[in-house]
Write an enzyme that holds these catalytic residues in place. Structure first.
Site, PDB file in Angstrom:
ATOM      1  N   SER A  85       0.869  -6.113  -4.879  1.00 20.58           N
ATOM      2  CA  SER A  85       1.433  -4.787  -4.615  1.00 20.58           C
ATOM      3  C   SER A  85       2.558  -4.809  -3.586  1.00 20.58           C
ATOM      4  O   SER A  85       3.342  -3.861  -3.521  1.00 20.58           O
ATOM      5  CB  SER A  85       0.327  -3.839  -4.128  1.00 20.58           C
ATOM      6  OG  SER A  85      -0.314  -4.360  -2.978  1.00 20.58           O
ATOM      7  N   ASP A 119       0.457   2.926   4.310  1.00 21.49           N
ATOM      8  CA  ASP A 119      -0.785   3.517   3.802  1.00 21.49           C
ATOM      9  C   ASP A 119      -2.035   2.747   4.221  1.00 21.49           C
ATOM     10  O   ASP A 119      -3.059   2.818   3.548  1.00 21.49           O
ATOM     11  CB  ASP A 119      -0.731   3.606   2.275  1.00 21.49           C
ATOM     12  CG  ASP A 119      -0.458   2.243   1.628  1.00 21.49           C
ATOM     13  OD1 ASP A 119      -0.384   1.234   2.365  1.00 21.49           O
ATOM     14  OD2 ASP A 119      -0.314   2.191   0.391  1.00 21.49           O
ATOM     15  N   HIS A 125       0.252  -1.484   3.190  1.00 21.50           N
ATOM     16  CA  HIS A 125       1.617  -1.852   2.810  1.00 21.50           C
ATOM     17  C   HIS A 125       2.646  -1.379   3.836  1.00 21.50           C
ATOM     18  O   HIS A 125       2.418  -0.416   4.559  1.00 21.50           O
ATOM     19  CB  HIS A 125       1.945  -1.258   1.430  1.00 21.50           C
ATOM     20  CG  HIS A 125       0.927  -1.592   0.390  1.00 21.50           C
ATOM     21  ND1 HIS A 125      -0.078  -0.717   0.038  1.00 21.50           N
ATOM     22  CD2 HIS A 125       0.759  -2.710  -0.361  1.00 21.50           C
ATOM     23  CE1 HIS A 125      -0.830  -1.275  -0.901  1.00 21.50           C
ATOM     24  NE2 HIS A 125      -0.353  -2.481  -1.145  1.00 21.50           N
TER      25      HIS A 125
END
Length: 389
Positions: A39, A351, A354
């Site tokens: 991610s 968050d 990240h």
């Protein structure tokens, strides 16, 4: 876009850069980027595979830079986006995106939740699957440029793909491994238990590089593991006392585990360099970079490292494991809502896991400075002038 009068698409792009006053000498920089990751560098693969199910498809993701969700786990750009911009390339489209994809300047195989090992976590696109996608992609590109049946190549198809030689001169970036750590941690494994599969992780990484080398790749940058003990996610997940923390508020033992892995990774890549002729492989030392950042936080323009920008404000880390950024849920009659901070540029972490757009820009500037590589890597090739990021 079809070619006209033998002018290739990248030559048109260079001409447009010239007209726009961009000093980039395109041919002297990396012509393409082939990225493998999770991610931290997924630009839309997981969302393309499971539409409607991934947090990055919803606000406030993407708010700062794009003004809307852009299937990226940040409020804006990822590090891979800034790297592409620095080389004067467009954002690298995800391999699994079926519509409006442009692969002339490379392909992004990263998918959120991916791991190095074959584990059932958040994504089925572990390293070996991404490697298979890469091999299939390269074979298909070769077949477009030189059809096996001897027919005339389709110029319109060629114009949307990298040239076959770009697979050798392009830059290969590998940003994987963090989820292998957190998979173990979320299952309640001890640091010692997580360490047990480090050799297999490193073996899979070196094997993948060898495989890409056999397919022509020569320029590789491998991200090491960041200091996990500084992430709001880990600080909430792991029970700890003040005695477990360093001066920056990070959990010492979990940072040490990242460093332990990174030392083994560097040693393995040194052996790889000795075994493979003409390979250019280096570690991008995100551990050292992030630790320097948090140690000199305000000097580098930030205010918060161990506090998430987007989260539930029910603890000092502004993060709750039960509620993703932008969502709400009710627990024991209490409504919990993860909301965005007023100024993401003051935060390193978006968050809980990240980076923010601002942090990714900072890291990209360090990337292009060449400071955090082992061994040194010619990140700015000779006669390559970087574009502004």
């Amino acid at each position: 876009m079809a070619r006209s009068n033998g002018i290739r698409l990248r030559e048109i792009f260079l001409a447009l850069c010239f007209l726009a006053g961009n000093p980039l000498v395109y041919s002297a920089c990396f012509p393409a980027i082939f990225n493998f990751g999770d991610s931290t560098s997924d630009t839309g693969s997981l969302a393309a595979s499971f539409p409607g199910f991934t947090p990055a498809e919803y606000p406030p993701y993407g708010d700062t830079y794009f003004g809307h969700p852009a299937n990226r786990y940040s409020d804006g750009r990822l590090l891979i986006d800034f790297i592409a911009q620095g080389y004067g390339l467009p954002f690298i489209d995800p391999y699994l995106q079926s519509v409006n994809s442009e692969y002339t300047q490379g392909t992004n195989f990263a998918a959120a939740g991916s791991t190095v090992l074959q584990v059932t976590y958040l994504s089925p696109f572990y390293l070996d699957i991404q490697l298979r996608e890469y091999r299939t992609f390269k074979t298909n590109v070769q077949n477009v440029f030189a059809p096996p049946d001897g027919s005339v190549p389709d110029e319109a198809k060629k114009a949307r793909l990298p040239a076959p030689e770009d697979f050798q001169t392009g830059l290969y970036t590998i940003a994987l491994g963090g989820n292998d750590f957190t998979f173990g941690y979320t299952k309640g494994q001890t640091i010692a238990q997580v360490r047990e599969y480090f050799p297999l992780m490193i073996g899979n990484l070196t094997s993948a590089i060898k495989n890409m080398y056999d397919y022509g790749g020569r320029n590789f940058i491998v991200w090491d593991i960041e200091p996990h003990g500084c992430l709001p996610y880990m600080l909430v997940l792991i029970n700890h006392t003040p005695a477990d923390l360093d001066a920056n508020g990070c959990i010492i033992a979990y940072n040490d585990n990242s460093k332990f892995f990174n030392d083994q990774l560097s040693a393995a890549l040194a052996s790889l360099r000795a075994d493979l002729k003409d390979i250019n492989v280096s570690v991008f030392k995100t551990y050292d970079l992030k630790l320097d950042l948090v140690t000199n936080l305000t000097q580098n323009g930030f205010q918060f490292q161990t506090k998430a920008c987007c989260g539930v404000p029910n603890n000092e880390y502004n993060f709750d494991l039960r509620v993703n950024c932008g969502l709400s849920n009710v627990f024991d009659g209490v409504n919990l809502t993860a909301v965005k901070c007023s100024d993401p540029n003051q935060y390193v972490v978006w968050d809980g896991v990240h980076n923010t757009d601002a942090a990714n820009r900072y890291i990209a500037n360090q990337f292009f400075s060449g400071r955090y590589f082992d061994p040194p890597f010619a990140v700015v090739p000779e006669r390559c002038t970087l574009a502004e990021i």
